[in-house]
Design a protein around this motif. Structure first.
Motif, short mmCIF file in Angstrom:
data_model
loop_
_atom_site.label_atom_id
_atom_site.label_comp_id
_atom_site.label_asym_id
_atom_site.label_seq_id
_atom_site.Cartn_x
_atom_site.Cartn_y
_atom_site.Cartn_z
N SER A 106 0.84 -1.20 0.00
CA SER A 106 0.00 0.00 0.00
C SER A 106 0.87 1.25 0.00
O SER A 106 2.03 1.23 0.41
N MET A 107 0.28 2.34 -0.45
CA MET A 107 0.99 3.62 -0.45
C MET A 107 1.19 4.11 0.97
O MET A 107 0.28 4.11 1.79
N SER A 108 2.40 4.56 1.29
CA SER A 108 2.70 5.22 2.56
C SER A 108 2.49 6.72 2.39
O SER A 108 2.89 7.30 1.38
N THR A 109 1.84 7.34 3.35
CA THR A 109 1.54 8.77 3.26
C THR A 109 2.11 9.51 4.45
O THR A 109 2.21 8.98 5.56
N TYR A 110 2.47 10.78 4.21
CA TYR A 110 3.05 11.65 5.23
C TYR A 110 2.43 13.04 5.09
O TYR A 110 2.14 13.48 3.98
N ALA A 111 2.27 13.73 6.18
CA ALA A 111 1.74 15.09 6.13
C ALA A 111 2.30 15.90 7.30
O ALA A 111 2.40 15.39 8.42
N THR A 112 2.66 17.14 7.03
CA THR A 112 3.09 18.04 8.08
C THR A 112 2.58 19.43 7.75
O THR A 112 2.43 19.80 6.57
N ALA A 113 2.29 20.23 8.77
CA ALA A 113 1.73 21.55 8.53
C ALA A 113 1.98 22.46 9.73
O ALA A 113 2.16 22.00 10.86
#
Length: 430
Positions: A106-113
């Motif tokens: 599966s796709m690994s996802t990352y987010a920062t804000a």
């Protein structure tokens, strides 16, 4: 020049309507089956393509260049709006990548804000959802530091229940008087899953949630926050909510950002533990179920989607700001049509259905129609599933990054008690 730009935008949006459909592999599900219903990237069009075409048009660049491999990284100003936070400005980075073969990983996802809103909220976070090769392990969680401002309408579903205890009426708030709570939060949440079989995981984790400087804005003789804290023995100014989690997950959806088909199920037992520094011990069972039906093989983003999210009290009391309710899921998307926490209780249940339909064949523009129902218990005898509150709305989707199926979502939703508003954000609500 204005007329030329309008013509260019029209050509961008309509050209792919006449393009020949090509069927190629793109992303796959975790049950190791190939997804052959998606367009090649050359036949998809996102905001990045639009910016490049406008640049070439302004430069009068008519050369045909071989497109580079699209990056799964999106860097953008994080402009947002919804009734809970007001208008938001900041910056956000969203990334997706595969740590193994796409056919079984599966796709690994990352987010920062880092963001600021007109309601005085300042928050920064780092979140991740990582799948190792062949999905043998899944690590998900994140950290958050924030100065929060939350609108508060009391506990329960806004129903009028006769009571001889004035404090209970303040807590239930049948008039839906708006209070504003301010506080600082430091949070960490990490879960580690081991794959038992294709699509099925079991895991455990830890959460740490520290809330400080809690207070209700204004001069009020009684507030829901203070009343609930008095009833349950929590401090109305500072408290900790730390503990352990045990998790079971089953997932076959083909993409975490905008699924076309498959299932996602996550069941979590959260145990706040006094021996870990929690102010009180309590136990909650959380359930998250999502199902996606692809309605067309030639238009893959023509989808019917269903979502359930719930949290059920098994023992003990949560602090007031941690009660499950509207917008209390990980990404604050449950119950569009109401502000976060508008309905809440010791136990909470929400269900939602969304119809997603293509507008342009290149998937640059699509639309949604959705409806949801919420229910919660209260301290005046209203049971879970006894009273429901509805909401609904419609929206548009702009394909922001075709490599990760990241959409810019623009929704208008409305509920009861005069609740309504515009909701902007990246990625689907579920």
């Amino acid at each position: 020049m204005y007329k030329q730009l309008v013509l260019l935008f029209s050509l961008i949006c309509t050209y792919p309507l006449f393009a020949q459909q090509v069927v190629l592999q793109d992303t796959v599900s975790t049950v190791e089956t190939k997804d052959t219903t998606l367009y090649t990237f050359d036949h998809l069009y996102d905001i990045g393509d639009g910016i490049k075409d406008i640049g070439r048009f302004i430069r009068h660049d008519t050369t045909t260049k071989i497109p580079k491999k699209r990056s799964g990284l999106s860097i953008l100003p994080n402009i947002n709006y919804n009734p809970s936070i007001g208008f938001q400005v900041g910056s956000k980075i969203v990334s997706g990548m595969y740590l193994g073969d796409r056919e079984n990983t599966s796709m690994s996802t990352y987010a920062t804000a880092l963001n600021y809103t007109t309601r005085g909220i300042i928050f920064g976070y780092l979140m991740h959802d990582i799948y190792t090769s062949k999905n043998k392990w899944n690590l998900k969680g994140g950290v958050i530091i924030a100065k929060m401002v939350g609108l508060d309408y009391g506990m329960g579903m806004g129903n009028i229940v006769p009571t001889d205890v004035p404090e209970e009426e303040v807590l239930n708030n049948p008039e839906r008087t708006r209070f504003v709570n301010q506080y600082t939060v430091y949070g960490l949440n990490e879960r580690l899953y081991k794959q038992l079989s294709p699509g099925m995981f079991i895991g455990a984790g830890v959460f740490i949630d520290l809330k400080r400087n809690i207070h209700t804005v204004g001069n009020h003789p009684q507030t829901p926050l203070g009343t609930y804290s008095d009833f349950t023995g929590y401090s109305a100014k500072n408290y900790n909510n730390n503990g352990l989690m045990f998790n079971w997950q089953y997932m076959t959806r083909d993409n975490p950002n905008s699924a076309y088909k498959g299932i996602y199920t996550d069941i979590v037992l959260r145990m706040s533990q006094a021996w870990m520094g929690s102010s009180q011990s309590s136990y909650q069972l959380q359930t998250d179920f999502r199902k996606y039906w692809q309605l067309s093989s030639s238009r893959p983003n023509h989808v019917l989607a269903f979502w359930h999210w719930g949290s059920y009290n098994l023992g003990g009391n949560l602090a007031y700001l941690d009660l499950p309710g509207t917008g209390k899921d990980t990404f604050a998307r449950v119950g569009r049509g109401y502000t976060n926490g508008y309905f809440k209780g010791n136990s909470f249940f929400s269900t939602e259905v969304e119809y997603r339909f293509p507008i342009l064949r290149n998937q640059f523009l699509s639309g949604v129609v959705f409806a949801n129902l919420q229910t919660a218990n209260d301290r005046l005898g209203t049971k879970l599933f006894q009273q429901w509150q509805p909401a609904g709305g419609t929206g548009l989707r702009l394909l922001f990054n075709k490599a990760t199926r990241t959409n810019l979502c623009i929704d208008y939703a409305f509920g009861r008690f005069g609740q309504r508003g515009l909701f902007l954000g990246l990625n689907e609500a579920f």
